[in-house]
Write a protein that holds these residues in place. Sequence first.
Motif, PDB file in Angstrom:
ATOM      1  N   THR A 124       0.849  -1.215   0.000  1.00 32.19           N
ATOM      2  CA  THR A 124       0.000   0.000   0.000  1.00 32.19           C
ATOM      3  C   THR A 124       0.867   1.240   0.000  1.00 32.19           C
ATOM      4  O   THR A 124       0.503   2.277   0.555  1.00 32.19           O
ATOM      5  CB  THR A 124      -0.912  -0.017   1.236  1.00 32.19           C
ATOM      6  N   SER A 125       2.051   1.134  -0.631  1.00 31.51           N
ATOM      7  CA  SER A 125       2.997   2.242  -0.650  1.00 31.51           C
ATOM      8  C   SER A 125       2.405   3.399  -1.438  1.00 31.51           C
ATOM      9  O   SER A 125       1.759   3.188  -2.476  1.00 31.51           O
ATOM     10  CB  SER A 125       4.315   1.791  -1.275  1.00 31.51           C
ATOM     11  N   PRO A 126       2.635   4.635  -0.968  1.00 31.41           N
ATOM     12  CA  PRO A 126       2.130   5.788  -1.721  1.00 31.41           C
ATOM     13  C   PRO A 126       2.863   5.988  -3.045  1.00 31.41           C
ATOM     14  O   PRO A 126       2.349   6.670  -3.925  1.00 31.41           O
ATOM     15  CB  PRO A 126       2.357   6.960  -0.763  1.00 31.41           C
ATOM     16  N   GLU A 127       4.041   5.435  -3.144  1.00 27.19           N
ATOM     17  CA  GLU A 127       4.794   5.551  -4.389  1.00 27.19           C
ATOM     18  C   GLU A 127       4.417   4.400  -5.326  1.00 27.19           C
ATOM     19  O   GLU A 127       3.861   3.380  -4.900  1.00 27.19           O
ATOM     20  CB  GLU A 127       6.306   5.528  -4.115  1.00 27.19           C
ATOM     21  N   HIS A 128       4.749   4.593  -6.597  1.00 26.18           N
ATOM     22  CA  HIS A 128       4.479   3.542  -7.583  1.00 26.18           C
ATOM     23  C   HIS A 128       5.635   2.528  -7.516  1.00 26.18           C
ATOM     24  O   HIS A 128       6.700   2.723  -8.107  1.00 26.18           O
ATOM     25  CB  HIS A 128       4.379   4.139  -8.984  1.00 26.18           C
ATOM     26  N   THR A 129       5.432   1.458  -6.758  1.00 22.39           N
ATOM     27  CA  THR A 129       6.479   0.451  -6.555  1.00 22.39           C
ATOM     28  C   THR A 129       6.082  -0.854  -7.232  1.00 22.39           C
ATOM     29  O   THR A 129       4.918  -1.087  -7.561  1.00 22.39           O
ATOM     30  CB  THR A 129       6.703   0.214  -5.052  1.00 22.39           C
ATOM     31  N   HIS A 130       7.090  -1.749  -7.427  1.00 16.30           N
ATOM     32  CA  HIS A 130       6.906  -3.071  -8.004  1.00 16.30           C
ATOM     33  C   HIS A 130       7.437  -4.116  -7.025  1.00 16.30           C
ATOM     34  O   HIS A 130       8.419  -3.868  -6.303  1.00 16.30           O
ATOM     35  CB  HIS A 130       7.641  -3.194  -9.339  1.00 16.30           C
ATOM     36  N   LEU A 131       6.805  -5.296  -7.051  1.00 17.77           N
ATOM     37  CA  LEU A 131       7.205  -6.374  -6.151  1.00 17.77           C
ATOM     38  C   LEU A 131       8.030  -7.415  -6.913  1.00 17.77           C
ATOM     39  O   LEU A 131       7.754  -7.740  -8.070  1.00 17.77           O
ATOM     40  CB  LEU A 131       5.979  -7.060  -5.535  1.00 17.77           C
ATOM     41  N   HIS A 132       9.028  -7.936  -6.230  1.00 17.32           N
ATOM     42  CA  HIS A 132       9.889  -9.022  -6.736  1.00 17.32           C
ATOM     43  C   HIS A 132       9.703 -10.214  -5.793  1.00 17.32           C
ATOM     44  O   HIS A 132      10.078 -10.150  -4.617  1.00 17.32           O
ATOM     45  CB  HIS A 132      11.356  -8.574  -6.738  1.00 17.32           C
ATOM     46  N   VAL A 133       9.105 -11.311  -6.325  1.00 14.98           N
ATOM     47  CA  VAL A 133       8.754 -12.477  -5.506  1.00 14.98           C
ATOM     48  C   VAL A 133       9.695 -13.620  -5.861  1.00 14.98           C
ATOM     49  O   VAL A 133       9.845 -13.973  -7.042  1.00 14.98           O
ATOM     50  CB  VAL A 133       7.285 -12.891  -5.719  1.00 14.98           C
ATOM     51  N   THR A 134      10.314 -14.196  -4.835  1.00 20.33           N
ATOM     52  CA  THR A 134      11.245 -15.311  -5.030  1.00 20.33           C
ATOM     53  C   THR A 134      10.893 -16.429  -4.059  1.00 20.33           C
ATOM     54  O   THR A 134      10.748 -16.192  -2.848  1.00 20.33           O
ATOM     55  CB  THR A 134      12.697 -14.877  -4.806  1.00 20.33           C
ATOM     56  N   TRP A 135      10.755 -17.666  -4.614  1.00 20.35           N
ATOM     57  CA  TRP A 135      10.587 -18.848  -3.770  1.00 20.35           C
ATOM     58  C   TRP A 135      11.963 -19.441  -3.515  1.00 20.35           C
ATOM     59  O   TRP A 135      12.749 -19.666  -4.443  1.00 20.35           O
ATOM     60  CB  TRP A 135       9.690 -19.884  -4.446  1.00 20.35           C
ATOM     61  N   GLN A 136      12.250 -19.708  -2.228  1.00 21.11           N
ATOM     62  CA  GLN A 136      13.553 -20.235  -1.832  1.00 21.11           C
ATOM     63  C   GLN A 136      13.369 -21.487  -0.989  1.00 21.11           C
ATOM     64  O   GLN A 136      12.307 -21.720  -0.396  1.00 21.11           O
ATOM     65  CB  GLN A 136      14.349 -19.185  -1.036  1.00 21.11           C
ATOM     66  N   ILE A 137      14.455 -22.311  -0.982  1.00 23.82           N
ATOM     67  CA  ILE A 137      14.473 -23.539  -0.196  1.00 23.82           C
ATOM     68  C   ILE A 137      15.772 -23.590   0.589  1.00 23.82           C
ATOM     69  O   ILE A 137      16.830 -23.156   0.095  1.00 23.82           O
ATOM     70  CB  ILE A 137      14.326 -24.788  -1.091  1.00 23.82           C
ATOM     71  N   LYS A 138      15.667 -24.105   1.818  1.00 28.69           N
ATOM     72  CA  LYS A 138      16.847 -24.284   2.664  1.00 28.69           C
ATOM     73  C   LYS A 138      16.885 -25.742   3.104  1.00 28.69           C
ATOM     74  O   LYS A 138      16.086 -26.198   3.918  1.00 28.69           O
ATOM     75  CB  LYS A 138      16.809 -23.360   3.886  1.00 28.69           C
ATOM     76  N   SER A 139      17.867 -26.506   2.495  1.00 29.07           N
ATOM     77  CA  SER A 139      18.038 -27.902   2.890  1.00 29.07           C
ATOM     78  C   SER A 139      19.273 -28.077   3.740  1.00 29.07           C
ATOM     79  O   SER A 139      19.543 -29.159   4.244  1.00 29.07           O
ATOM     80  CB  SER A 139      18.141 -28.795   1.641  1.00 29.07           C
TER      81      SER A 139
END
Length: 863
Positions: A158-173
């Motif tokens: 809900t940022s007042p600025e025009h932002t973009h999201l970067h989504v990364t799925w990670q695994i820790k074995s």
Amino acid sequence: AFCRGRVVRVPKGPLIRVVGTEVVIPCSVSDYDGPSEQNFDWEFSRETDFMRIVSTWDSTFTSEEYQKRVGQGDIKLRRSSNDAVELVIRDIQPTDQGKYKCSTPSTDATVQGNYDAEVQVKVISDGLVVSGTKAHSSTSLKLSEGDSFNLHCSAITTSPEHTHLHVTWQIKSGATWRDILSLTHEGKFQPGSGYEERYHNGDIRLDTGANDTYQLSVSQALLMDGGVYRCLVSEWVRGTDSSWQKIQEKSVEIASVAIQQTDVFISTRNVSVTERDSLDLTCNITTDRSGIFQAEVMWYFTASPDGTLSDAQVLLSMDHDSVVSDSTLISLSRVDRNSYRLLVRDVDVEDSGYYFCQAAVWVPLQNGSWHKVVERMSAPVNVVVTALDLDYDVFLNASKTPKFSDDPTELECRITNAQDSEANIRFTVSWYYRLRLRSDDGVTEELLAMMDADWTLLLGDRSRKRTRNGEIIFSKKAVDTFSLRIQWTSESDRGDYFCVISAWSRHRNNSWVKSKDVTSAPVSIFWATQDYMLTVEAVRLKPFFVAGHTFEMTCKVSSKNIKTPRYSVLITAEKPLTDQSNPNGTTRIISLNQDSVVRLEDWTDQTRVDGVVLEKVQENEFRYRMYQTQISDAGLYRCVVTAWSPGGGGMWREAVNGLSNPIQIDFQTSGPVFNVSVHSDNQMIYQGELADLLCIVTTEGMALEPDDMSFDVSWFAVRSFALDREPVLLASLDRRGIVTQSRRNGSSDLSLERISPLEFRLRVYGCEDHDFGNHYCVVTPWVRSATGVWQREPDIKAKPIFLSVKMDVLNAFKYPLLIGIGLATVIGLLSCLIGYCTSRWCCKKEVQETRRERRRLMSMEMD
């Protein structure tokens, strides 16, 4: 473009940052003078006035408002190089929004460029929320290898600025997190390292759904997919320079996934089976899969544990529809849901090796087809098939032993105490020889012969030739008896002999495999022998004779310890070293072999072909005669005798050699002494001229009549200056006046003639370049004795003279020059004649000129 000065740089603003995050503002300086390490001052302004924050060189630089935050490390400077630092503000707040100025104290000789730079920082509120979905609240998943699973993550801002999201799925074995798949802030999918192929195959997907959810879908799960999964979301904003800036990052752990490995193993490790028994092996599949699935099983066999799958032999297979491939002696059955049994009936030794199974798990799809989700291979199991123990003994005896050389020898190898052999058992034999030594040195046995499974005889190197000649015979006298017979035993056959009986078993494919070897005790073949002795005595029958008479001597031979010997005789002569016809000194004259066949060896005098005779007087006495002896026959004469004893197959075997005492032939003469010289009036001639060479013979001592002397004359040439090449025969004249010329390559010719009793002339007509070189003559004198017999004297070689052939330049160019001038004159006259005739008759053309009036030209002065 030509100016240079200090430049201070900070990022181009405004810099948008989220409240509560850490902010890093870099500052650098370039094109400066002074020391390489520069200092920096940072100041902050909300409106107009700047407050001092921190400095790299002045600890008292900080204003009172910032002293606490700087002291606690919430605000600090971090130097990245000598000309760059970073201002780090931890947990930035809205009050930190404003202008930040970076200044550098001057170290330049002159003031040039800018010494500070400002950047605007804007602090916005935190509007990023990352969480897992409520429908999948379970944080622990237990799956089987090959299953599929989905994970969900919710991310909203809900940022007042025009932002973009970067989504990364990670695994820790382990201890670190690894990227699986990302949806970048630019809207691109980016697989992590090691997941590229699975992403392109569609096994790993990232889908977006309603309510800002991001779903990770994994099909055909592998063991590497087990671990803790989290969703990492970062917020990005585009700056004024169109570059992307990450302003914050949040993550949430979604689930813990455990992958149960599907394993394939054989219940037993090492198996020992007796021949003709059955082999029973079970392939087990371990899996926690509860749904519907089918297994595909395939059994393999390989001879070594390190063999690859391509080298292995496929025994039997069962597909996922339970269809088994066809086989006669091997069967494959399903014991239960996860066990499959392999049964091999009537095993033999060839079945020894390593067995392993390969299993694949198939699951049904929604469209009714089957899909293979996992495939595993078991560890190999070592199977040892022991052959049936055959009990038998081997006995070797000599039925015939030699007492003397060339007597027969016979050995029998017998199988004893053998059990009642079946039709599937067969016996073969191998014969070996070992030399007896008194010392302790080990001697490797030599193979004489061996039989393979179908009783085919294979010969060794020692006995191959004699067996083919019939001297050694290998045979099978009975089912349990094998024999070795040597027709004529030689001394080289003395030694130890032993045999090896091999038992062969028939296998299912009607092939024979060796199952056992039994070696007999050795039998010694030996008899006492005495050394051969041979004595040869030469006797001259006439104590004194002169040249032209007959030389006669006898050779008497005596021997011991040789059975019924026969003798071959060779007469040799050792000539003086002055004899050029035989520089080695020893000449083989005539021989008589053990069958009384006479042969002339090195006796090449065609005029005295019948001049030597060798005959057998008695069994041990031989007589040698040489008729009309000559002075060149002087030397030492010997008898070389070889004793032969009868060998096998009617062949003669060499026993021993003997050499007699020498008998000397020496002629006491006081005849003339001959000398030879070569003479030429002109040793330097021109090409095409005649060369005269004289060979002059002179005598000293006793004078002889010309009719009592005769000469063989041969002319030779060496085509070099230093006599380092082989001489070439030019021509020869024998004592009968016959001239023989060698073949010549050039156009020059030669003649050889006798111009006086003691002078011989060689003429070379039309000399050429290749006629140069050293020329000499070789003379062989012949003298007639008082008895009228011609005696040959030793050859005499004259000292060579060098003949030089030059070219006459004037004569060489005279005729070509005259011919050239003549041809040029004729061609010139002919050219003039052709030109004149052509212009006179061929190209003549009459031209009729029109009559012109003669008028004076007008004066042009008026113009």
